[in-house]
Design an enzyme around this catalytic site. Structure first.
Site, PDB file in Angstrom:
ATOM      1  N   THR A 161     -21.121   9.855 -16.321  1.00  0.00           N
ATOM      2  CA  THR A 161     -20.620  10.184 -14.992  1.00  0.00           C
ATOM      3  C   THR A 161     -19.143  10.571 -15.077  1.00  0.00           C
ATOM      4  O   THR A 161     -18.414  10.052 -15.920  1.00  0.00           O
ATOM      5  CB  THR A 161     -20.780   8.957 -14.094  1.00  0.00           C
ATOM      6  OG1 THR A 161     -22.157   8.650 -14.028  1.00  0.00           O
ATOM      7  CG2 THR A 161     -20.219   9.161 -12.711  1.00  0.00           C
ATOM      8  N   ARG A 189     -35.258   9.747  -9.479  1.00  0.00           N
ATOM      9  CA  ARG A 189     -34.358   8.588  -9.582  1.00  0.00           C
ATOM     10  C   ARG A 189     -32.944   8.957  -9.079  1.00  0.00           C
ATOM     11  O   ARG A 189     -32.405   9.997  -9.421  1.00  0.00           O
ATOM     12  CB  ARG A 189     -34.304   8.131 -11.034  1.00  0.00           C
ATOM     13  CG  ARG A 189     -33.365   6.943 -11.312  1.00  0.00           C
ATOM     14  CD  ARG A 189     -31.995   7.386 -11.734  1.00  0.00           C
ATOM     15  NE  ARG A 189     -31.120   6.258 -12.071  1.00  0.00           N
ATOM     16  CZ  ARG A 189     -29.821   6.360 -12.260  1.00  0.00           C
ATOM     17  NH1 ARG A 189     -29.230   7.519 -12.149  1.00  0.00           N
ATOM     18  NH2 ARG A 189     -29.105   5.311 -12.559  1.00  0.00           N
ATOM     19  N   VAL A 190     -32.350   8.103  -8.282  1.00  0.00           N
ATOM     20  CA  VAL A 190     -30.983   8.289  -7.807  1.00  0.00           C
ATOM     21  C   VAL A 190     -30.175   7.057  -8.207  1.00  0.00           C
ATOM     22  O   VAL A 190     -30.641   5.925  -8.062  1.00  0.00           O
ATOM     23  CB  VAL A 190     -30.948   8.466  -6.269  1.00  0.00           C
ATOM     24  CG1 VAL A 190     -29.516   8.461  -5.752  1.00  0.00           C
ATOM     25  CG2 VAL A 190     -31.654   9.767  -5.873  1.00  0.00           C
ATOM     26  N   GLY A 191     -28.976   7.282  -8.718  1.00  0.00           N
ATOM     27  CA  GLY A 191     -28.134   6.160  -9.152  1.00  0.00           C
ATOM     28  C   GLY A 191     -27.102   5.764  -8.106  1.00  0.00           C
ATOM     29  O   GLY A 191     -27.244   6.040  -6.908  1.00  0.00           O
ATOM     30  N   ASP A 192     -26.041   5.133  -8.572  1.00  0.00           N
ATOM     31  CA  ASP A 192     -25.006   4.625  -7.665  1.00  0.00           C
ATOM     32  C   ASP A 192     -24.071   5.716  -7.141  1.00  0.00           C
ATOM     33  O   ASP A 192     -23.452   5.552  -6.070  1.00  0.00           O
ATOM     34  CB  ASP A 192     -24.150   3.587  -8.401  1.00  0.00           C
ATOM     35  CG  ASP A 192     -23.472   4.204  -9.633  1.00  0.00           C
ATOM     36  OD1 ASP A 192     -24.205   4.648 -10.541  1.00  0.00           O
ATOM     37  OD2 ASP A 192     -22.226   4.275  -9.675  1.00  0.00           O
ATOM     38  N   THR A 212     -18.314   4.377 -13.124  1.00  0.00           N
ATOM     39  CA  THR A 212     -19.275   4.961 -14.070  1.00  0.00           C
ATOM     40  C   THR A 212     -20.130   3.808 -14.572  1.00  0.00           C
ATOM     41  O   THR A 212     -19.734   2.653 -14.465  1.00  0.00           O
ATOM     42  CB  THR A 212     -18.591   5.595 -15.292  1.00  0.00           C
ATOM     43  OG1 THR A 212     -18.055   4.545 -16.098  1.00  0.00           O
ATOM     44  CG2 THR A 212     -17.481   6.530 -14.889  1.00  0.00           C
ATOM     45  N   GLY A 215     -26.256   2.788 -12.971  1.00  0.00           N
ATOM     46  CA  GLY A 215     -26.332   2.726 -11.520  1.00  0.00           C
ATOM     47  C   GLY A 215     -27.174   1.585 -10.995  1.00  0.00           C
ATOM     48  O   GLY A 215     -26.857   0.984  -9.959  1.00  0.00           O
TER      49      GLY A 215
HETATM   50  N1  GLY Z   1     -23.600   5.887 -12.737  1.00  0.00           N
HETATM   51  C1  GLY Z   1     -24.465   7.003 -12.833  1.00  0.00           C
HETATM   52  C2  GLY Z   1     -25.866   6.699 -12.603  1.00  0.00           C
HETATM   53  O1  GLY Z   1     -26.311   5.573 -12.822  1.00  0.00           O
HETATM   54  O2  GLY Z   1     -26.590   7.577 -12.227  1.00  0.00           O
END
Ligand code: GLY
Length: 294
Positions: A161, A189-192, A212, A215
């Site tokens: 990230t 999938r979606v992260g933080d 970073t 997530g």
């Molecule tokens: N920090 C990036 C993700 O987990 O997608």
């Protein structure tokens, strides 16, 4: 960190600082910095983004400013060179905070954002090779891969990230982040990164935070907001970051790095991972770029 990555980070820091020197906003500086990283292909964002298990490049980004707590984000956006700019337009041109998927991609087209071609065959092949060498994957990642194969009957796969925080002359802070996600992601999938309070947070009463890392662990602790809350309580950035990152490790074996900037200009870069490529510049001499911060 390669020499190319080091140079790119230094260039991005100088570009962001130049924006601030011209008295432009912290949001402008954060966007300008992240755009350079997205365009470089040297990091896991924009051009360099990882692919999901179905071979698609779905990207996440967000941006927030601390004066009015305005925020914008996109998740699972495709074929856009600068997801951070799409996030900024969500913040400035809509009544919403987060747009996702095909609708986010259509939104970016509407605003004529620069397009990014679909992943090349070479990139998809490299991604598959990474999945085949899954010996290094965690049990959870292997489980994800088995689940994807069972769902799709396909036998494919692949393998940080980028982010920035800034403080402008008016005393406003901003934070942003942009990513291609993590290794071995199920499609969708979606992260933080696009989740305000998880991957980024900015509040002039506290400071700016950009995360970073993995997530799935950052989301469950709402790490960026948790760090910001400590800043607001008067804790210095290094301590605030360390307290929350230690909790992340203790509670869920998380792995993350944080850029933390308080409204008085004090800042810290902290990580639980062995390395984190990051830097800062105060406008004199050369930017400081390192892969380890303590
Ligand atoms: N920090 C990036 C993700 O987990 O997608």
């Amino acid at each position: 960190m390669t020499a190319a990555q080091r140079n790119c980070l230094a260039d991005a820091l100088v570009a962001g600082y130049d924006v601030l020197r011209r008295s432009a906003s912290a949001v402008n500086a954060v966007e300008a910095t992240i755009r350079i990283l997205e365009a470089s292909g040297l990091f896991n964002a924009g051009v360099g983004s990882r692919l999901q298990l179905d071979g698609a490049r779905r990207m996440d980004a967000s941006i927030m400013e601390g004066r009015r707590l305005r925020a914008g984000a996109v998740a699972a956006i495709e074929q856009v060179r600068h997801p951070i700019t799409a996030a900024r337009i969500v913040m400035e041109e809509t009544a919403h905070v987060l747009l996702v998927g095909e609708s986010a991609t259509r939104f970016a087209r509407h605003f004529k954002l620069e397009r990014q071609p679909l992943p090349t065959r070479a990139k998809r092949n490299a991604s598959r090779a990474m999945v085949r060498s899954q010996g290094q994957a965690s049990e959870l990642q292997r489980k994800t891969l088995r689940l994807y194969r069972a769902m799709s009957g396909r036998n494919t796969a692949e393998l940080g990230t980028v982010g920035a925080v800034a403080l402008d002359r008016s005393g406003t802070v901003a934070a942003g982040a942009s990513t291609g996600g993590v290794a071995l992601m199920l499609p969708g999938r979606v992260g933080d990164t696009p989740l305000i309070g998880c991957g980024v947070y900015a509040d002039d009463a506290a400071g700016a935070v950009s995360m970073t890392g993995l997530g799935e662990s950052i989301i469950r602790l709402a790490v960026a907001k948790e760090i910001a809350d400590r800043l607001e309580a008067g804790v210095v950035p290094a301590t605030a970051a360390r307290l929350v990152l230690d909790k992340l490790v203790a509670r869920m074996h998380g792995a993350a790095g944080a850029l933390v900037l308080r409204t008085d200009g004090r800042f810290a870069i902290r990580h639980t991972t062995p390395h984190m490529c990051a830097g800062y510049w105060l406008g004199a001499g050369k930017p400081v770029v390192k892969d380890k911060f303590e």
